[in-house]
Each structure stands twice: as C-alpha cells, then as structure tokens.
Design a protein around this motif. Structure first.
Motif, PDB file in Angstrom:
ATOM      1  N   GLY A  69     -89.199 -74.220  -1.120  1.00 43.54           N
ATOM      2  CA  GLY A  69     -89.910 -75.148  -1.725  1.00 43.54           C
ATOM      3  C   GLY A  69     -91.214 -75.739  -1.077  1.00 43.54           C
ATOM      4  N   TYR A  70     -91.313 -75.805   0.318  1.00 43.73           N
ATOM      5  CA  TYR A  70     -92.488 -76.225   0.846  1.00 43.73           C
ATOM      6  C   TYR A  70     -93.201 -75.046   1.141  1.00 43.73           C
ATOM      7  N   ILE A  71     -94.756 -75.281   0.936  1.00 44.16           N
ATOM      8  CA  ILE A  71     -95.679 -74.167   1.064  1.00 44.16           C
ATOM      9  C   ILE A  71     -96.914 -74.671   1.869  1.00 44.16           C
ATOM     10  N   THR A 115     -99.761 -78.883   3.982  1.00 42.30           N
ATOM     11  CA  THR A 115     -98.472 -78.435   3.639  1.00 42.30           C
ATOM     12  C   THR A 115     -98.393 -79.153   2.377  1.00 42.30           C
ATOM     13  N   TRP A 116     -97.533 -78.448   1.372  1.00 42.56           N
ATOM     14  CA  TRP A 116     -97.028 -79.056   0.119  1.00 42.56           C
ATOM     15  C   TRP A 116     -95.747 -79.283  -0.169  1.00 42.56           C
ATOM     16  N   SER A 139     -98.476 -66.433  -8.940  1.00 38.88           N
ATOM     17  CA  SER A 139     -97.696 -67.772  -9.553  1.00 38.88           C
ATOM     18  C   SER A 139     -96.401 -67.389  -9.177  1.00 38.88           C
ATOM     19  N   ALA A 140     -95.828 -66.049  -9.250  1.00 44.23           N
ATOM     20  CA  ALA A 140     -94.569 -65.776  -8.894  1.00 44.23           C
ATOM     21  C   ALA A 140     -94.107 -66.093  -7.585  1.00 44.23           C
ATOM     22  N   ALA A 141     -95.077 -66.133  -6.567  1.00 44.15           N
ATOM     23  CA  ALA A 141     -94.895 -66.718  -5.240  1.00 44.15           C
ATOM     24  C   ALA A 141     -94.342 -68.156  -5.198  1.00 44.15           C
ATOM     25  N   LEU A 142     -95.080 -68.857  -6.085  1.00 43.60           N
ATOM     26  CA  LEU A 142     -94.776 -70.269  -6.319  1.00 43.60           C
ATOM     27  C   LEU A 142     -93.482 -70.631  -6.788  1.00 43.60           C
ATOM     28  N   ARG A 143     -93.061 -69.831  -8.115  1.00 49.57           N
ATOM     29  CA  ARG A 143     -92.081 -69.861  -8.705  1.00 49.57           C
ATOM     30  C   ARG A 143     -90.820 -69.328  -7.632  1.00 49.57           C
TER      31      ARG A 143
END
Length: 146
Positions: free
Chosen positions: A41-43, A49-50, A96-100
């Motif tokens: 969940g952290y990116i 860092t999000w 966006s698949a990487a975020l999902r």
C-alpha cells in the motif's frame, strides 16, 4: 508479468554493475527509520513516500487530521499538494494496475492546495488525472505523503 519482472531485474542489475564499475560513488544517507521494503500500500514516487489511500471518503478537516496525526513507519506525514498529486498521476498514468496491485482505489483525493474560491479545495481523480474542486464540507479520499 513474470517477463516484465525479469526484464526490470536485468535492467537494475545492469545499472548497478555499471555504477559499481564507474568509480563515481556517492554516499546516500538513509534514515534509520526507513524500512528496507515498504509495506503493501505504501509507494514511492519522486522523492515522496505515499501512504495507502483511504478506503472511506472523509471531509477536508478529517483528511488534515489523518495526515497530521499519522505516525506510520515512523515518518512525519502531511497532505499532498495539488502539484504532487498531478505528478503522482503522471508517474502512474499508464501503470494504474501497479497502484491497484498495492490496494489503491483510484478515487478523488484531497490536496492541501486551497481552491481559488473560498470553501473549495483542489482534489484530483487518480483514475483520470482530472483536477477539480471539492467542497471542504464534502467528502473525498486521502493519501498522505512524507
């Protein structure tokens, strides 16, 4: 997906080998509190860092409180600016698949940037990259940055 991982691993290995052989080493200080690998969940994007995006929508005041009071990973968190959200969208526009895969839902997200009209705040839709206004008494999702 496996092929992409192999290609990226090969690229990183090649870059590391080239860097190691260049003799131009720079010591980079890593905070002692920084985990070796971020939890799901952290990116990271750019130098930020999000934190994972909230599952529920909250008001602007709640979003500010969530970020200001968070001590996750031992970091000091804050709300992202509109420009930081735009940069995050640009970095992940075609990924966006990487975020999902990290558990992110691509909703409207509060920014810390006030709108040009009193009572409105900039928000960004992470699915389409659309910057809009959100009523500060309305609800949107929140992600914090450090």
């Amino acid at each position: 997906m496996k092929k992409l991982i192999v290609i990226l691993t090969t690229l990183l290995l090649t870059l590391n080998m080239a860097w190691a052989g260049s003799g131009e080493h720079v010591n980079v200080a890593v905070p002692s509190a920084a985990p070796a690998k971020l939890p799901l969940g952290y990116i990271t994007s750019g130098k930020l860092t999000w934190a994972p995006i909230s599952a529920t929508a909250v008001t602007l005041a709640e979003a500010k409180n969530i970020c200001a009071s968070s001590t996750a990973l031992g970091y000091k968190w804050r709300q992202p600016t509109k420009d930081e959200l735009v940069a995050l969208y640009a970095a992940y526009r075609n990924k966006s698949a990487a975020l999902r895969a990290q558990g992110w839902t691509l909703y409207d997200v509060w920014s810390s940037t006030p709108g040009t009209v009193f009572g409105l705040q900039f928000i960004l839709n992470l699915d389409g990259g659309i910057v809009n206004y959100g009523d500060e008494n309305g609800v949107s999702h929140v992600s914090c940055v450090s």
